[in-house]
Enzyme design. Structure first.
Site, PDB file in Angstrom:
ATOM      1  N   TYR A 178      59.129  -3.967 -39.775  1.00 38.67           N
ATOM      2  CA  TYR A 178      59.759  -2.831 -39.356  1.00 38.67           C
ATOM      3  C   TYR A 178      58.423  -2.216 -38.720  1.00 38.67           C
ATOM      4  CZ  TYR A 178      64.041  -3.589 -40.744  1.00 38.67           C
ATOM      5  OH  TYR A 178      65.805  -3.876 -40.975  1.00 38.67           O
ATOM      6  N   PRO A 219      71.400  -1.087 -34.589  1.00 36.06           N
ATOM      7  CA  PRO A 219      70.638  -2.166 -35.310  1.00 36.06           C
ATOM      8  C   PRO A 219      69.660  -1.716 -36.254  1.00 36.06           C
ATOM      9  CG  PRO A 219      70.466  -2.372 -32.906  1.00 36.06           C
ATOM     10  CD  PRO A 219      70.933  -1.817 -32.738  1.00 36.06           C
ATOM     11  N   TYR A 234      69.391   0.248 -48.179  1.00 31.18           N
ATOM     12  CA  TYR A 234      69.080  -1.217 -47.309  1.00 31.18           C
ATOM     13  C   TYR A 234      70.510  -2.366 -48.325  1.00 31.18           C
ATOM     14  CZ  TYR A 234      66.275  -4.254 -44.321  1.00 31.18           C
ATOM     15  OH  TYR A 234      65.781  -4.917 -43.308  1.00 31.18           O
TER      16      TYR A 234
END
Ligand code: DHB
Length: 386
Positions: free
Chosen positions: A199, A292, A384
């Site tokens: 990310y 998302p 997460y």
């Protein structure tokens, strides 16, 4: 025609509900507007939380998942040209995520449905939903030009953001926000860019390197919200990926495989808290959407079903609707938690067009704290992995 539970929408939520109700002996009809081909081939997200893997396994759907799913124990946050590993499993007592594409989950669910022999109608569009007070719901659907009336005890809308079932609920309590950007997604042939997902926060915008199979990669780039998939050439995509994923130590980025699909993913946050109206119920994207970032969408949809299936069994089999009454409140706890997490991850990692220099410094500080404070990393990891 008559059934006990009519399920509108043959996505992950609708099909898992059909599977669980079938196991409990409740009759269902699943109506899906798209073709089987379209359902099984549309590329969506691919990250399953630990709880989702456990749920699919416990209901007999874990065979291909445990064979082909790839377990990841960490993710990388990349910013300022440096990568920082968040060791998800180490922080959460061994929990992990599994990379297994949504369309593979759908294939597993569709084959389970076909084995069970329950009706699963593709190309079936609901044209009318009658929910008059004091009588059982009734819907009409059209398939290959033929209209059929379906009488049922309950209707469950698992039919996505543009849900026809939700639109039949008057006076809904809804909350939403939008984002001034979208994701440009590609599928690219070639090996993974890295062993774990990356990310990236970069001055040119967010980028995410994910994976589908050892020879097919899924990559996303922050883009303006009105971008069309035709707008970006392969060369432009590669150029952006190269710049945004670059590291200061110059570790090479292998972004050169053939690009075989391009799509644009919209970003929005939405919650319809009115998830039950008499005998109408909502689950999954019909009731809530997250941006998302963090890949919560399908996990949340399946969690709704984990709660809704026993509630419907109890109502249909024993005439006891206490669990059904509780279903929205029970589901909303998790839904709002995922709203917070997904919105936070989104604001943390994207270039926010309207951010002033002060807000940009705060964003920077938050990123640095995540990779220097165990407590901050643990808070991320816990949400997460789910
Ligand atoms: C994927 C999508 C996400 O939104 C995410 O946070 C991670 C991975 C994916 O499609 O692989």
């Amino acid at each position: 025609m008559r059934t006990e539970v009519a399920i509108v929408g043959g996505g992950p939520a609708g099909l898992l509900l059909a599977h669980l109700l079938h196991q409990a002996g409740v009759a269902t009809v699943v109506l899906e507007q798209r073709s089987r081909e379209a359902v099984e081939h549309t590329i969506r997200a691919g990250v399953l939380e630990q709880g989702t893997v456990d749920l699919l396994g416990a209901t007999g759907l874990g065979e291909r998942l445990s064979r082909d799913g790839v377990v990841h124990h960490g993710i990388e946050l990349r910013f300022g040209g440096r990568g920082h590993r968040i060791p998800l499993s180490e922080l959460t007592g061994g929990r992990a995520i599994t990379l297994y594409p949504q369309h593979e989950v759908l294939r597993d669910l569709i084959s389970a449905r076909l084995v069970a022999g329950g009706p699963l109608l593709f190309g079936a569009r609901v044209t009318h939903l009658d929910n008059s007070p004091g009588r059982l719901p009734r819907l009409r659907y059209e398939q290959q030009g033929i209209e059929t009336t379906l009488n049922c005890d309950f209707v469950v809308g698992c039919d996505g953001f543009h849900s026809i079932v939700r639109s039949a609920i008057p006076q809904r309590r809804e909350f939403q926000t939008t984002y001034p950007f979208a994701w440009y997604g590609i599928l690219q042939e070639g090996p993974p860019l890295a062993p774990e997902l990356i990310y990236t926060h970069h001055a040119r915008g967010f980028a995410l390197a994910s994976t589908r199979t050892p020879s097919l990669q899924r990559l996303y780039l922050q883009c303006p919200p009105d971008t069309q998939s035709e707008d970006w050439s392969d060369a432009h995509i590669r150029h952006e990926l190269g710049l945004r994923l670059a590291t200061a130590d110059g570790a090479p980025i292998t972004c050169c495989g053939k690009i075989i699909q391009k799509d644009v993913v919209a970003m929005r946050s939405f919650v319809c808290e009115t998830m039950r109206h008499g005998r109408l119920l909502l689950a999954g994207d019909a009731a809530h959407i997250v941006p998302p970032t963090g890949a919560k969408g399908m996990n949340l949809a399946l969690n709704d079903i984990r709660l809704l299936a026993p509630a419907l069994v109890s109502a249909v089999r024993h005439g006891d609707d206490q669990l059904l009454q509780q279903y929205p409140a029970d589901s909303l706890v998790r839904i709002w938690r995922a709203q917070r997490f997904s919105g936070w991850m989104t604001r943390l990692l994207h270039q926010m067009e309207d951010a002033d220099p002060y807000q940009q410094r705060l964003q920077q500080t938050e990123l640095e704290r995540l990779v220097s404070s165990r407590a901050a990393a643990l808070a991320l990891a816990e949400e997460y992995v789910g």
